[in-house]
Enzyme design. Structure first.
Site, PDB file in Angstrom:
ATOM      1  N   HIS A  31      60.358  53.842  46.428  1.00  0.00           N
ATOM      2  CA  HIS A  31      60.697  52.344  47.128  1.00  0.00           C
ATOM      3  C   HIS A  31      61.995  52.258  46.977  1.00  0.00           C
ATOM      4  CE1 HIS A  31      56.326  52.414  46.023  1.00  0.00           C
ATOM      5  NE2 HIS A  31      56.293  51.056  46.551  1.00  0.00           N
ATOM      6  N   GLY A 119      54.548  46.994  37.748  1.00  0.00           N
ATOM      7  CA  GLY A 119      54.039  47.215  39.051  1.00  0.00           C
ATOM      8  C   GLY A 119      53.033  46.174  39.540  1.00  0.00           C
ATOM      9  N   PRO A 120      52.024  46.258  38.968  1.00  0.00           N
ATOM     10  CA  PRO A 120      51.195  44.839  39.616  1.00  0.00           C
ATOM     11  C   PRO A 120      51.858  43.637  39.447  1.00  0.00           C
ATOM     12  CG  PRO A 120      50.176  46.316  37.979  1.00  0.00           C
ATOM     13  CD  PRO A 120      51.419  46.910  37.906  1.00  0.00           C
ATOM     14  N   LEU A 121      52.035  42.931  40.542  1.00  0.00           N
ATOM     15  CA  LEU A 121      53.012  42.008  40.784  1.00  0.00           C
ATOM     16  C   LEU A 121      52.736  40.769  39.895  1.00  0.00           C
ATOM     17  CD1 LEU A 121      53.945  42.596  44.301  1.00  0.00           C
ATOM     18  CD2 LEU A 121      55.244  43.068  42.559  1.00  0.00           C
ATOM     19  N   HIS A 265      60.692  49.392  52.513  1.00  0.00           N
ATOM     20  CA  HIS A 265      60.063  49.035  51.263  1.00  0.00           C
ATOM     21  C   HIS A 265      59.499  50.268  50.371  1.00  0.00           C
ATOM     22  CE1 HIS A 265      57.567  47.018  48.346  1.00  0.00           C
ATOM     23  NE2 HIS A 265      56.750  47.526  48.481  1.00  0.00           N
ATOM     24  N   SER A 387      36.306  25.034  21.665  1.00  0.00           N
ATOM     25  CA  SER A 387      35.115  25.997  21.941  1.00  0.00           C
ATOM     26  C   SER A 387      35.176  27.309  21.581  1.00  0.00           C
ATOM     27  CB  SER A 387      34.923  25.979  23.360  1.00  0.00           C
ATOM     28  OG  SER A 387      34.490  24.696  24.017  1.00  0.00           O
ATOM     29  N   GLU A 414      44.226  31.342  32.235  1.00  0.00           N
ATOM     30  CA  GLU A 414      43.845  32.695  31.523  1.00  0.00           C
ATOM     31  C   GLU A 414      44.962  33.777  32.004  1.00  0.00           C
ATOM     32  OE1 GLU A 414      41.824  30.970  33.782  1.00  0.00           O
ATOM     33  OE2 GLU A 414      40.667  29.849  32.432  1.00  0.00           O
ATOM     34  N   PHE A 440      35.529  34.176  31.968  1.00  0.00           N
ATOM     35  CA  PHE A 440      36.715  33.873  32.376  1.00  0.00           C
ATOM     36  C   PHE A 440      37.791  34.944  31.958  1.00  0.00           C
ATOM     37  CE2 PHE A 440      35.439  29.432  32.127  1.00  0.00           C
ATOM     38  CZ  PHE A 440      34.704  29.564  33.485  1.00  0.00           C
ATOM     39  N   HIS A 476      29.103  30.400  34.475  1.00  0.00           N
ATOM     40  CA  HIS A 476      29.674  30.266  33.076  1.00  0.00           C
ATOM     41  C   HIS A 476      29.248  31.257  32.147  1.00  0.00           C
ATOM     42  CE1 HIS A 476      31.832  26.938  34.521  1.00  0.00           C
ATOM     43  NE2 HIS A 476      32.564  26.735  33.389  1.00  0.00           N
TER      44      HIS A 476
END
Lengths: 671, 671
Positions: A31, A119-121, A265, A387, A414, A440, A476
């Site tokens: 890049h 790297g993972p935005l 890019h 909880s 989260e 979650f 849930h």
């Protein structure tokens, strides 16, 4: 602040640009656009503001730099190389090659100045928030009047993509809420995304949005060193709010045909265009990877500032050691990630109790007992503390302007929690944990993956771990989540069967040095097992252990968590019929896989192929342990349902009688 | 708009409140606080604005209502009951019980007026955005001058929690970008979260933030029917921007001791407090589940508006059918989710080619061929269209003010993409797909789960499916994602081996009626197999099939995707040594599990236990197919690495020679 920015500085900026161009050309992959566009702001930051010293990359009071836009890795590698970190020109030439120190995206390597894997935005964005919180928390704990041994900042570079990802919205809102004045991000506003102009999908008013989060937002021309320096100075002056410096930049700046073109890019400019760009910016066409000597010298001179700061800190630290020997010892301890002596003496043990407690409740008890002895243990929940039982009683909350507490309120965020936990762990000096419902964990999964990849000492407290959540229903109720978490390399998943296994699980979690640990805990009560007749809970450390032996067993019952009680009940039912079952408590696949083969064959003897595994989740993966002839009482081909949990236990077959029937059928089938 | 709001209306609002209170008390579980606080705004919306008709719950041009804050399910159930949907008082009394129509969180049930399953926060928010886009797209396709057969709105209720989640930030930004004037959310601004006051973690300026996204934001007192009605009217007038109506409300309104108390969020008020609340609001203490007759009558009268609108639409539709019979037939077809006749004749077939193409490229070819015949096929990518090959050439983009196109630019917003795809599918009339890198499926996992739970016909195009992504390194290389997706019930994961399997995979994806389908596609080229000597690609539909038979085989080689070529190569190596291997292409576990046992035993004969599975991902789950005596060439205990993909193939052992060696070792071990 007025900086003198001369020809050599501009030469240095071009050096960064063309190291990136040349490395990407050589790798035929990478890049180039981002480093070319952001070279100038990054150079101003690194040489005039960032307080760091390549002579001691892991100096605890260094400023942290996070390249959230990790695809621009060559920008970071070029800066590290020119600053004198252990990253040679040869390393740059090995960009993106097997075994190199210069992988495609930055991979955490603190000895070389790489603070975090990105790297993972959005992940880096949140890491920086965590680091900035850690700085304030350690400052509150360790600084003494006139002796600020914790006094640094967090800087980073973020892209359009970072700001589009929801994770950064969550983290930005929390950073504003907490008033993290030590946090400053340069926003690479190049208006280009992979699919084209940001106009295609991103027309929000980023400035107004960040102001709404409580940030200071400054806007500068990314080619104006003076403006960039002034903005950075203003950011450093602002101690009440984090700062976003919006830099108007140009992707692939200087490229005659590819500037502002999405193609620049993620692909090399190409030999011809690279040449034209060098010509355009007055750069020698040969040699590639050229670093003018005066640029090296300029870096050397400008980085004296960092060395001096480090020396001053060392003097301060010496003073601190003399005046506060106990605090200094504590400082050394947490920096080295050593647990305090006797820390585990605090671990409670729980008396046998057929009624028992939910493992989440046991976890709350254990966690609070540990907290009293392990001050670096800090954390919170994504708005589910009551909880998740994650609140440290009597230890206060962290909040804007007051970071002495130990409890976080992450809000219903989260993903931000996950990435902030990573930032806290990356920073050092703290042992973070975070809680939410197991279902979650999906919302924070990309951050869990990053923790695992970096082998960070993060503890997840995932409660409400099965359909036995009950009335809240399938949305849930986790069904696939145990399997999904077990699939992540370097993550250790532990699902304790009762209160005493919970204590052992927490012991393991704090001692574990191989990566994050996920504790999987029940909402509903489970019996506290009688360890005078059953094997001790310390067997948890081995991943699986024979909880209840049977002489010359006809079959094995394997179970984890709340289903261990079901297995014991089934064994009892079967025993009445003369069927002898060994019951194995199997809290952790990962731990079991690390045991020597001898132990594994002891627990799961190859000559005993009649095996039934019982777990209130999907079957996936259990076949490895039950073998071709075994069976799994699992949840197959469906989600949970809304009903009281005891009703669900009947309907889904997780009762001693139904498990016994399944075992009987298996025995019959195998003759 | 001035509405007359009299005593009966207030009685109706209290009816809603106490149906919720009583149902939660009876279930001894649930969330009373939100329905009590939002009853009034919801009542105004449902009786004065929402255009719907219980006589035809699935009337295509009805307004959609989304309860994003799904924990307030009793609010929805009460409204549905009072409106006359097929939800009786007995149903309300069975709240949260096994088999009831009133589960803890709303579960999609269009025949009863429940548009979508909600509960995991933020999902409903995004669903509504998808529905509002679908409305505009269908309007652009089907409406004719003077005959707007698509002309409805999307309303919803969102909570603090919804707005804290990153997914709603992403979706809100996109909704603002697209100018979705038909979308209106009531924001239940009660300032309470589970851990306490929203001040603990949420102090951003929500109003300014949404304005920054391009929304109209209106603020009202949630107890003022006139103000609420005016705001809703203003929202309906505003056709250029979505609207957020911030309603200042009170959790558990009317409860003397629990109003504004976090405890009232997720637990019954308790018998005594329920009684006190009834007394406080002047409600009869007995009977519980009381519905005053005049309230029923009021709903009946007010809902005439909906019935009239529906009748007017039917008249319009009759006119449309007469004037535009072809369009009407097309309308009927897409509403019924029938594919057009001959649609699959467009599917290309690919000639054998040892060099081959990446399966993502084949997918791009197939998708574009299908798009020409299947106009309801619409979708896009989370800013990776050029890599995912998801762009429909010549079919235009959807954009603000012009929804005739078929291509979406979701931006770097995987999670919003996931939830918007769900919204498009929920709305009906379109067949949505969305693409990103497989590794980023983690970012949208909660939405994938919702699609699976609702069995929505969504297609995921997950490319860059293994470590063979290459130089981008471990952050971009999925390792655990195949296992993690396969763990989700009702999701069908298909990893085709070559271009012709890709065509079959797309055929399956469009025909499949059991839930979402995830296509898992390679970045790197794979050979296009010679089907004149190998079995036809149509075997893909059975999940696994014998691709290359061997007479009296010594072993089985099982593989998916790009590793099928490796297996074929290994078989060739082994054949030279006289070892006969049957090669099974195994694109989909879920499809294989649906085959009759006879077929499964044909493909994997029980008397052939020597089996090697080959897949460039974690081992988890493969033991089910290779059995106790089998082996798996997988990626165990590590992530990927940054290097050219052919180097990684060597290093990780995914070459014909290394696979053959592994097979040889297995044969040797088993004697």
């Amino acid at each position: 602040m007025s900086i003198s920015f001369d020809d050599i500085d501009y030469l240095a900026v071009n050096t960064i640009r063309f190291l990136a161009v040349d490395a990407v050309e050589k790798a035929k992959s990478g890049h180039p656009g981002m480093p070319m566009g952001m070279a100038l702001p990054a150079y101003v930051l690194w040489t005039r503001f960032l307080v760091h010293d390549p002579a001691w990359p892991q100096w605890p009071d260094r400023d942290r730099f996070v390249l959230s836009a990790g695809h621009g890795s060559m920008l970071l590698y070029a800066l590290l190389h020119l600053s004198g970190y252990d990253l040679s020109l040869e390393d740059l030439k090995a960009f993106r090659q097997w075994g190199s120190h210069t992988p495609g995206h930055p991979e955490r390597d603190p000895a070389r100045g790489i603070e975090t894997t990105t790297g993972p935005l959005g992940q880096g964005f949140g890491n920086g928030v965590g680091m900035a919180i850690a700085e304030r928390m350690l400052a509150a704990r360790f600084n003494r009047p006139g002796l600020p041994i914790v006094d640094h900042r967090v800087f980073g570079i973020v892209s359009d993509g970072d700001l589009m990802e929801g994770i950064s919205s969550e983290a930005a809102s929390l950073a504003g809420h907490l008033g993290l004045g030590r946090l400053t991000y340069l926003y690479d506003d190049n208006r280009i995304t992979i699919e084209g102009s940001t106009d295609l999908a991103f027309s929000e008013d980023v400035t107004a949005r960040f102001r709404a989060y409580g940030w200071q937002v400054l806007e500068v021309d990314g080619l104006d060193p003076e403006a960039i320096a002034q903005a950075l100075e203003e950011a450093c002056r602002q101690e009440e709010r984090p700062t976003l410096i919006r830099c108007r930049t140009h992707l692939a700046y200087g490229s005659p045909h590819k500037q502002d073109d999405p193609e620049a890019h993620g692909a090399p400019l190409g030999e011809e265009e690279a040449r034209l760009t060098k010509a355009n910016l007055g750069w020698p066409l040969e040699p590639s990877f050229w670093v003018p000597p005066e640029v090296r010298e300029r870096f050397r001179v400008l980085l004296r500032r960092g060395a001096e700061a480090r020396q001053a800190w060392e003097a301060r630290m010496a003073d601190y050691r003399a005046r506060y020997p106990q605090e200094a010892a504590e400082w050394d301890r947490v920096q080295a990630r050593r647990l305090p002596p006797g820390w585990d003496e605090a671990l409670p043990s729980f008396a046998p109790d057929p009624k028992g407690v939910a493992t989440r409740s046991a976890s709350g008890t254990v966690l609070n007992a540990l907290a009293a002895r392990v001050p670096e243990l800090v954390g919170g929940s994504a708005d589910l503390a009551p909880s998740n039982m994650t609140y440290l009683k009597g230890h206060g909350d962290i909040r804007r302007g007051d970071f002495r507490g130990r409890n976080f309120h992450f809000g219903v965020r989260e993903h931000a929690m996950g990435t902030i936990l990573n930032g806290l762990a990356l920073h050092g000096g703290l042992r973070p944990y975070g809680g939410t419902f197991l279902v979650f964990s999906d919302y924070m999964r990309p951050s869990i993956r990053m923790a695992a990849m970096m082998r960070l000492p993060v503890v997840y407290v995932f409660t409400h771990d099965s359909i036995f959540v009950g009335e809240d229903g399938p949305t849930h109720q986790p069904v696939e989540h145990l399997a999904a978490l077990r699939a992540i390399p370097h993550l250790t998943v532990v699902r304790p069967a009762d209160a005493n296994e919970v204590a052992e699980a927490w012991r393991l979690a704090l001692e574990w040095e191989e990566g994050p640990v996920a504790l999987i805990l029940s909402r509903q009560p489970v019996p506290t097992l009688d360890r005078t007749t059953l094997a001790p809970a310390s067997g948890l450390r081995r991943g699986a252990y024979v909880l209840q032996e049977a002489r010359d067993p006809h079959l094995l019952l394997l179970a984890s968590g709340s289903e261990v009680g079901v297995a014991l009940g089934a064994a009892e039912v079967l025993a009445r019929e003369g069927i002898r079952a060994r019951v194995v408590s199997f809290p952790s696949w990962e731990l079991f896989e690390r045991q020597p083969e001898g132990y594994r064959r002891e627990v799961l003897p190859p000559d005993l192929p009649v095996r039934l595994a019982i777990e209130a989740g999907v079957r996936q993966g259990w076949d490895r342990y039950v073998g071709s002839q075994g069976d799994v009482l699992a949840i197959e081909g469906r989600f949970g349902a809304s009903a009281p949990w005891r009703v669900l236990a009947e309907q889904y077959g997780f009762t001693p009688d139904k498990a016994a029937a399944r075992a009987r059928a298996l025995l019959a089938r195998l003759g």
